[in-house]
Design an enzyme around this catalytic site. Structure first.
Site, PDB file in Angstrom:
ATOM      1  N   GLY A  13       0.793  -1.228   0.000  1.00 13.04           N
ATOM      2  CA  GLY A  13       0.000   0.000   0.000  1.00 13.04           C
ATOM      3  C   GLY A  13       0.826   1.279   0.000  1.00 13.04           C
ATOM      4  N   SER A  14       2.068   1.212  -0.480  1.00 11.77           N
ATOM      5  CA  SER A  14       2.877   2.441  -0.454  1.00 11.77           C
ATOM      6  C   SER A  14       2.338   3.475  -1.440  1.00 11.77           C
ATOM      7  CB  SER A  14       4.358   2.145  -0.699  1.00 11.77           C
ATOM      8  OG  SER A  14       4.562   1.652  -2.005  1.00 11.77           O
ATOM      9  N   ASN A  15       1.779   3.044  -2.565  1.00  8.51           N
ATOM     10  CA  ASN A  15       1.161   4.004  -3.498  1.00  8.51           C
ATOM     11  C   ASN A  15      -0.095   4.623  -2.891  1.00  8.51           C
ATOM     12  OD1 ASN A  15       2.499   4.259  -6.219  1.00  8.51           O
ATOM     13  ND2 ASN A  15       2.517   2.034  -5.988  1.00  8.51           N
ATOM     14  N   LEU A  91      -8.140  -9.279 -11.357  1.00  6.60           N
ATOM     15  CA  LEU A  91      -8.906  -8.621 -12.412  1.00  6.60           C
ATOM     16  C   LEU A  91     -10.195  -8.068 -11.795  1.00  6.60           C
ATOM     17  CD1 LEU A  91      -8.275  -8.488 -15.435  1.00  6.60           C
ATOM     18  CD2 LEU A  91      -9.689 -10.529 -15.740  1.00  6.60           C
ATOM     19  N   ASN A 106      -5.162   2.115 -12.989  1.00  8.32           N
ATOM     20  CA  ASN A 106      -4.175   1.171 -12.435  1.00  8.32           C
ATOM     21  C   ASN A 106      -2.775   1.677 -12.732  1.00  8.32           C
ATOM     22  OD1 ASN A 106      -3.171  -1.239 -11.239  1.00  8.32           O
ATOM     23  ND2 ASN A 106      -2.884  -2.134 -13.270  1.00  8.32           N
ATOM     24  N   HIS A 108       1.065   0.064 -13.386  1.00  5.07           N
ATOM     25  CA  HIS A 108       1.805  -1.166 -13.631  1.00  5.07           C
ATOM     26  C   HIS A 108       3.285  -0.791 -13.624  1.00  5.07           C
ATOM     27  CE1 HIS A 108       2.263  -5.257 -15.076  1.00  5.07           C
ATOM     28  NE2 HIS A 108       3.190  -4.803 -15.901  1.00  5.07           N
ATOM     29  N   ASP A 149      -4.116  -5.396 -17.719  1.00  3.31           N
ATOM     30  CA  ASP A 149      -3.158  -4.379 -18.189  1.00  3.31           C
ATOM     31  C   ASP A 149      -3.379  -3.928 -19.628  1.00  3.31           C
ATOM     32  OD1 ASP A 149      -1.803  -4.715 -15.714  1.00  3.31           O
ATOM     33  OD2 ASP A 149      -0.741  -6.446 -16.532  1.00  3.31           O
ATOM     34  N   GLU A 178       6.901   5.781  -9.101  1.00  2.82           N
ATOM     35  CA  GLU A 178       5.438   5.639  -8.978  1.00  2.82           C
ATOM     36  C   GLU A 178       4.874   6.596  -7.927  1.00  2.82           C
ATOM     37  OE1 GLU A 178       3.975   1.643  -8.418  1.00  2.82           O
ATOM     38  OE2 GLU A 178       5.476   0.820  -9.765  1.00  2.82           O
TER      39      GLU A 178
HETATM   40  C1  GRF Z   1       3.566  -1.292  -7.565  1.00  5.35           C
HETATM   41  O1  GRF Z   1       4.831  -1.569  -8.078  1.00  5.35           O
HETATM   42  C2  GRF Z   1       2.551  -1.191  -8.677  1.00  5.35           C
HETATM   43  O2  GRF Z   1       3.102  -0.771  -9.895  1.00  5.35           O
HETATM   44  C3  GRF Z   1       2.040  -2.601  -8.828  1.00  5.35           C
HETATM   45  O3  GRF Z   1       2.087  -3.143  -7.540  1.00  5.35           O
HETATM   46  C4  GRF Z   1       3.035  -2.451  -6.734  1.00  5.35           C
HETATM   47  C5  GRF Z   1       2.295  -1.989  -5.528  1.00  5.35           C
HETATM   48  O4  GRF Z   1       3.115  -1.517  -4.510  1.00  5.35           O
HETATM   49  N1  GRF Z   1       0.756  -2.633  -9.449  1.00  5.35           N
HETATM   50  P1  GRF Z   1       2.459  -0.899  -3.198  1.00  5.35           P
HETATM   51  O5  GRF Z   1       1.516  -1.926  -2.615  1.00  5.35           O
HETATM   52  O6  GRF Z   1       1.733   0.353  -3.601  1.00  5.35           O
HETATM   53  O7  GRF Z   1       3.610  -0.619  -2.281  1.00  5.35           O
END
Ligand code: GRF
Length: 197
Positions: A13-15, A91, A106, A108, A149, A178
């Site tokens: 969940g870092s994003n 999916l 999303n 990727h 994707d 990201e």
């Molecule tokens: C990221 O590298 C994203 O591109 C992919 O999964 C990873 C998720 O990382 N879809 P996080 O859980 O957000 O740390």
């Protein structure tokens, strides 16, 4: 229109945290209304709760049937108008997919379509990139459609693949990009600078 965002996660969940920070700092006109995980063990769940964000678990166990129907119901009741996948390893299916058509995003961690598709998740993606001997990787942000994707790309940023990169070092470099790129693009969408068809 200010975004009311649901973030779907399966892992760290870092994003999701980067998006939350951007909402709090005003870089995104919107806020994260809820986080959903398909895995009750996802590390990001605790981080989201620590932030005060409501978390809902929609695993195969607790919703053996019609999972994406109930998810869509929840999102409608919370007036969600934008869904962001952030490390979600499944999916997305109808009716959620059709109810939120064109409003599910999303990220990727590699160029698409070359390094996408079923099973291309986590370190597997970076292994394939290194094996291909390409010199450029980098995250791709795209609209989600019914396949893995395959939806329209909204943004891509190149990240060099160096000779001594391992899947782990490459994953970390891409992830750092990201964390800047994803909030930037969601911010542009929230201000109408990137149009959703
Ligand atoms: C990221 O590298 C994203 O591109 C992919 O999964 C990873 C998720 O990382 N879809 P996080 O859980 O957000 O740390």
């Amino acid at each position: 229109m200010s975004l009311r965002i649901a973030v779907l996660i399966s892992g760290k969940g870092s994003n999701m945290l980067a998006l939350k920070e951007a909402c709090d700092a005003g870089g995104i006109d919107g806020r994260i209304i809820c986080v959903v995980s398909n895995r009750s063990t996802a590390k990001g769940i605790e981080a989201a709760r620590d932030n005060g964000t409501p978390v809902f678990i929609f695993s195969r166990n607790n919703y053996p049937k019609k999972r994406y129907f109930y998810m869509s119901q929840l999102f409608n009741s919370l007036k969600i108008n934008f869904v962001v996948l952030a490390g979600y390893d499944e999916l997305v299916k109808c009716p959620l997919l059709s109810d939120f058509k064109g409003r599910i995003l999303n990220i990727h961690p590699a160029p698409l379509p070359q390094f996408g598709g079923k099973g291309m998740y986590g370190l597997e993606v970076h292994r394939a990139v290194i094996k291909s001997k390409t010199k450029i990787s980098g995250p791709t942000i795209h609209i989600v459609d019914e396949d893995y994707d395959s939806g329209r790309t909204l943004a891509y940023e190149p990240v060099p693949v160096l000779k001594d990169d391992t899947p782990e070092t490459l994953a970390q470099k891409v992830l750092t990009v990201e964390h800047r790129l994803y909030p930037e693009i969601v911010g542009k969408i929230s201000r109408g600078e990137i149009g959703l068809r």
